[in-house]
Write a protein that holds these residues in place. Structure first.
Motif, PDB file in Angstrom:
ATOM      1  N   GLU A  86       0.801  -1.229   0.000  1.00 37.79           N
ATOM      2  CA  GLU A  86       0.000   0.000   0.000  1.00 37.79           C
ATOM      3  C   GLU A  86       0.832   1.276   0.000  1.00 37.79           C
ATOM      4  O   GLU A  86       0.354   2.321  -0.437  1.00 37.79           O
ATOM      5  CB  GLU A  86      -0.974  -0.004   1.180  1.00 37.79           C
ATOM      6  N   HIS A 135      -4.989  -0.665  -3.348  1.00 43.24           N
ATOM      7  CA  HIS A 135      -5.678  -0.436  -2.066  1.00 43.24           C
ATOM      8  C   HIS A 135      -6.924  -1.316  -1.949  1.00 43.24           C
ATOM      9  O   HIS A 135      -7.247  -1.810  -0.874  1.00 43.24           O
ATOM     10  CB  HIS A 135      -6.064   1.037  -1.911  1.00 43.24           C
ATOM     11  N   GLY A 139      -7.402  -4.043   0.719  1.00 44.85           N
ATOM     12  CA  GLY A 139      -8.596  -3.875   1.566  1.00 44.85           C
ATOM     13  C   GLY A 139      -9.321  -5.203   1.756  1.00 44.85           C
ATOM     14  O   GLY A 139      -9.759  -5.527   2.870  1.00 44.85           O
TER      15      GLY A 139
END
Ligand code: 218
Length: 220
Positions: A86, A135, A139
């Protein structure tokens, strides 16, 4: 090394630092519960459009690195793999926007404002999408346990990340579509036969937009 390579290197360091500082001292401008404008990716897009993919990717990487070494990333850092993905991979991928540089140079040299803005839009969408794809995946894998009870990690990650994606992408597009920046510069360059690279920097408006729309975080 030839003298000409020094300038992009200096700009990479400078723009990565500007992105980091913008992120540090400003807060997104809220347009409602779902979307907040956030201009901090603009310096990296400037690098990509001025110097190309590699410079953009280096700038993104340094921006991510600055967040990690200063502790700013602490809240978003769960594990080594997740943090690496990330903060290093995702931020470097913003540099993909630089693939449009040859087309942008051509459009600017031709004085074609519409084409310039179309190409810039493509670059911004590409860079933002590449970053947020990472992301989104992170996630699902690493942040899924934070999902509200009963919500799938996919939906949770999509909701959280698509909202940031929209806020950052829209803000960047607004800056580049400002009629006093790119369109004005394209005309100026055509008329004065100036170096086409000035198009993306020789305008105080770009920076004014940042300052005007931001509150300092300490206020909030
Ligand atoms: C669902 C979810 N929550 C949090 C994160 C972490 N995340 C998202 C976007 C951007 C960044 C980098 C700092 O701005 C981080 C760490 C996630 N991926 N998914």
């Amino acid at each position: 090394m030839s003298k000409t390579n020094i300038r992009p290197m200096i700009e990479v360091a400078l723009f990565a630092t500007i992105a980091y500082i913008l992120d540090l001292v400003t807060q997104p401008m809220s347009l409602g519960p779902w979307i907040s404008l956030s201009f901090k990716m603009v310096p990296i897009f400037l690098l990509s459009f001025r110097w190309g993919l590699k410079a953009g990717a280096m700038g993104g990487l340094i921006w991510g690195l600055l967040q990690v070494v200063t502790g700013q990333a602490a809240g978003g850092w769960l594990t080594l793999t997740q943090g690496f993905l990330e903060y290093f991979v995702a931020f470097s991928l913003i540099g993909i926007s630089g693939v449009v540089k040859p087309a942008l140079d051509k459009a600017i040299k031709q004085g074609n404002k519409v084409k310039s803005l179309m190409v810039i839009t493509e670059g911004i969408l590409l860079g933002s999408f590449a970053r947020y794809l990472i992301h989104f995946i992170a996630g699902v894998i690493f942040w899924g346990s934070y999902a509200p009870k009963g919500q799938s990690p996919y939906l949770y990650s999509f909701i959280v990340n698509s909202s940031s994606f929209l806020g950052e992408t829209l803000a960047s597009l607004i800056v580049f579509f400002d009629p006093t920046t790119i369109p004005r510069q394209v005309t100026k360059i055509r008329k004065n036969k100036r170096n086409h690279r000035t198009v993306l920097i020789d305008s105080p408006m770009v920076f004014l937009v940042f300052i005007t729309y931001y509150d300092t975080k300490s206020d909030g």
